[in-house]
Design a protein around this motif. Structure first.
Motif, PDB file in Angstrom:
ATOM      1  N   MET A 186       0.747  -1.057   0.005  1.00  0.00           N
ATOM      2  CA  MET A 186       0.538   0.063  -0.075  1.00  0.00           C
ATOM      3  C   MET A 186       0.514   1.073   0.180  1.00  0.00           C
ATOM      4  O   MET A 186       0.302   1.902  -0.431  1.00  0.00           O
ATOM      5  N   LEU A 187       1.576   1.107   0.391  1.00  0.00           N
ATOM      6  CA  LEU A 187       3.102   2.393   0.212  1.00  0.00           C
ATOM      7  C   LEU A 187       3.694   2.809  -1.036  1.00  0.00           C
ATOM      8  O   LEU A 187       3.449   3.769  -0.866  1.00  0.00           O
ATOM      9  N   THR A 188       4.225   1.983  -1.987  1.00  0.00           N
ATOM     10  CA  THR A 188       3.980   1.483  -2.811  1.00  0.00           C
ATOM     11  C   THR A 188       3.451   2.197  -3.744  1.00  0.00           C
ATOM     12  O   THR A 188       3.127   2.925  -4.817  1.00  0.00           O
ATOM     13  N   THR A 189       1.953   2.114  -3.670  1.00  0.00           N
ATOM     14  CA  THR A 189       0.723   2.072  -4.203  1.00  0.00           C
ATOM     15  C   THR A 189       0.644   3.621  -4.051  1.00  0.00           C
ATOM     16  O   THR A 189       0.127   4.455  -5.632  1.00  0.00           O
ATOM     17  N   ILE A 190       0.683   4.105  -2.948  1.00  0.00           N
ATOM     18  CA  ILE A 190       0.259   5.904  -2.670  1.00  0.00           C
ATOM     19  C   ILE A 190       1.302   6.761  -2.961  1.00  0.00           C
ATOM     20  O   ILE A 190       1.174   7.410  -3.301  1.00  0.00           O
ATOM     21  N   ALA A 191       2.661   6.058  -3.363  1.00  0.00           N
ATOM     22  CA  ALA A 191       3.855   6.508  -3.861  1.00  0.00           C
ATOM     23  C   ALA A 191       3.241   6.716  -5.526  1.00  0.00           C
ATOM     24  O   ALA A 191       3.979   8.087  -5.839  1.00  0.00           O
ATOM     25  N   SER A 192       2.913   5.974  -5.821  1.00  0.00           N
ATOM     26  CA  SER A 192       2.873   5.541  -7.354  1.00  0.00           C
ATOM     27  C   SER A 192       1.716   6.729  -7.696  1.00  0.00           C
ATOM     28  O   SER A 192       2.369   7.273  -8.520  1.00  0.00           O
ATOM     29  N   ILE A 193       0.922   6.744  -6.926  1.00  0.00           N
ATOM     30  CA  ILE A 193      -0.417   7.657  -7.011  1.00  0.00           C
ATOM     31  C   ILE A 193       0.326   8.866  -6.940  1.00  0.00           C
ATOM     32  O   ILE A 193      -0.370   9.837  -8.014  1.00  0.00           O
ATOM     33  N   ALA A 194       1.201   9.922  -5.289  1.00  0.00           N
ATOM     34  CA  ALA A 194       2.017  10.653  -5.910  1.00  0.00           C
ATOM     35  C   ALA A 194       1.944  10.774  -7.042  1.00  0.00           C
ATOM     36  O   ALA A 194       2.357  11.796  -7.203  1.00  0.00           O
ATOM     37  N   ARG A 195       3.018  10.209  -8.104  1.00  0.00           N
ATOM     38  CA  ARG A 195       4.364  10.606  -9.273  1.00  0.00           C
ATOM     39  C   ARG A 195       2.848  10.387 -10.117  1.00  0.00           C
ATOM     40  O   ARG A 195       3.851  10.501 -11.113  1.00  0.00           O
ATOM     41  N   ASN A 196       2.564  10.102 -10.007  1.00  0.00           N
ATOM     42  CA  ASN A 196       0.935   9.281 -11.261  1.00  0.00           C
ATOM     43  C   ASN A 196       1.828   8.434 -12.191  1.00  0.00           C
ATOM     44  O   ASN A 196       1.535   8.248 -13.140  1.00  0.00           O
TER      45      ASN A 196
END
Length: 394
Positions: A253-263
């Motif tokens: 979930m951390l990698t997912t939210i970081a990915s969303i932040a970077r689009n």
């Protein structure tokens, strides 16, 4: 870390070769190969942020993780219950082993255990709906507090209903009914495909041993193979809000939210345990999410509204720091016992994301009306405050 990077840490043994006389006395040294000291390792973990996370988590069961959004470097990897390394040297007393074992403290809950993500997964459903065209700025769904699927009634987190919901307010208030309807409209195949684009069905590959492979992104074929049963619409509504068969780790979930932040759709986490001065940070570059600027704006506005006076994450608010987040509550059974989980996932600053944070606390407060917000939210707030104080000085 020591297990993974032993070749760097261990160095090499040295040796000497001597000529000896018949009595075994050394006569002459013929060769000397001195031992080589192992290299020092430098990790990306930030001791100040780690302490802030451990203090905020306190004696509760759970995990707090954070990473640098641009590089994927882990800043926090906290898990509780834990143990004191000093108690394990020079040997492990049986009483100490039993105490750690009984508490389940050998396990790193951020990496080695998987859980249903609850409403934090609604971000994946939202992205799938936006990309499918089922959601746009004009989409309105009237939440009356419950939703019928066949003969089953699925309740909203607000039993009296939220009224008309658009995507921004649905994220902010974590409206189940909005995501039930969107999930059924786009179908499980698109929800599962979106989760897999974010690598939620795969181990992250962080430089730690024993990362769990007990990961589930369910779908029709998975259920038929695993349970020998057909997929039902009720399975889709459960999956759309992060319940049902879904299992992920806090690290995922951390990698997912970081990915969303970077689009983007993927972030490779790293502890950056490297030989000092031999490498530099690498900027993450992966496939884009493929949201239009307008769609991306809708998603982020909903996440910012979540961490605002109207949202379920309002207790994570910090004056002078815009935070984009999502709360979540999940239920699962562990060893025959019903367990609540409180989640918070988010990043900051919203306008220029630098840090991503995930909090998972096992045992949501009975008085928590915000579905993870007042259990996990304040823990995340302390982490963001520590980051702001150290790195975002005015």
């Amino acid at each position: 870390i020591e297990k993974t990077f032993d070749e760097y840490l261990a160095g090499a043994d040295g040796f000497e070769i001597w000529r000896v006389d018949p009595l075994g006395f050394q006569n002459k040294r013929l060769e000397l190969n001195p031992p080589k000291q192992g290299s020092s390792l430098v990790t990306s973990l930030d001791v100040d942020l780690q302490i802030a996370a451990e203090t905020a988590l306190g004696d509760r069961i759970g995990a707090v993780l954070a990473m640098d959004i641009e590089t994927g470097e882990m800043l926090i990897l906290a898990s509780n219950p834990s143990y004191d390394l000093n108690e394990l040297s020079p040997f492990i007393p049986q009483a100490t082993f039993d105490k750690i074992n009984d508490a389940g403290a050998w396990l790193n809950r951020g990496v080695q255990l998987s859980y249903p993500p609850g409403s934090s997964f609604k971000l994946i459903t939202a992205i799938a709906g936006l990309r499918d065209g089922a959601i746009d700025a004009t989409t309105k769904i009237n939440c009356q507090g419950a939703y019928r699927v066949g003969n089953r009634i699925f309740h909203c987190n607000n039993r009296s209903g939220h009224g008309p919901m658009d995507i921004e307010t649905a994220i902010a208030k974590s409206c189940n009914v909005f995501f039930y309807e969107i999930g059924l409209e786009i179908g499980i195949d698109k929800i599962s495909a979106e989760a897999k684009r974010f690598q939620l069905d795969k181990k992250t590959g962080i430089e730690l041993p024993f990362e769990t492979s007990r990961l589930v992104v369910p779908g029709k074929a998975w259920k038929k193979k695993k349970l020998g049963e057909s997929w039902w619409p009720g399975d889709t509504t459960n999956t759309a809000i992060g319940q049902g068969f879904l299992l992920v780790t806090p690290l995922q979930m951390l990698t997912t939210i970081a990915s969303i932040a970077r689009n983007e759709t993927r972030t490779q986490p790293t502890l950056k345990a490297i030989v000092k001065d031999h490498e530099s940070s690498q900027i993450q570059q992966h496939s884009p999410i493929n949201l239009t600027p307008e769609q991306r704006g809708l998603l982020d506005k909903g996440m910012q509204a979540c961490v605002s006076p109207i949202g379920t994450g309002k207790l994570a608010q910090i004056k002078g720091l815009n935070i984009s987040g999502k709360t979540g509550t999940a239920d699962f059974r562990a060893h025959g016992t019903d367990v609540n989980l409180a989640w918070f996932v988010g990043y900051a600053p919203s306008e220029d994301p630098k840090i991503a944070v995930v909090v998972m606390v096992q045992g949501k407060k009975h008085s928590d009306p915000f579905y993870g917000g007042s259990t996990a939210g304040p823990v995340a707030k302390d982490v963001f405050l520590a980051y702001k104080k150290k790195y975002l000085k005015e």
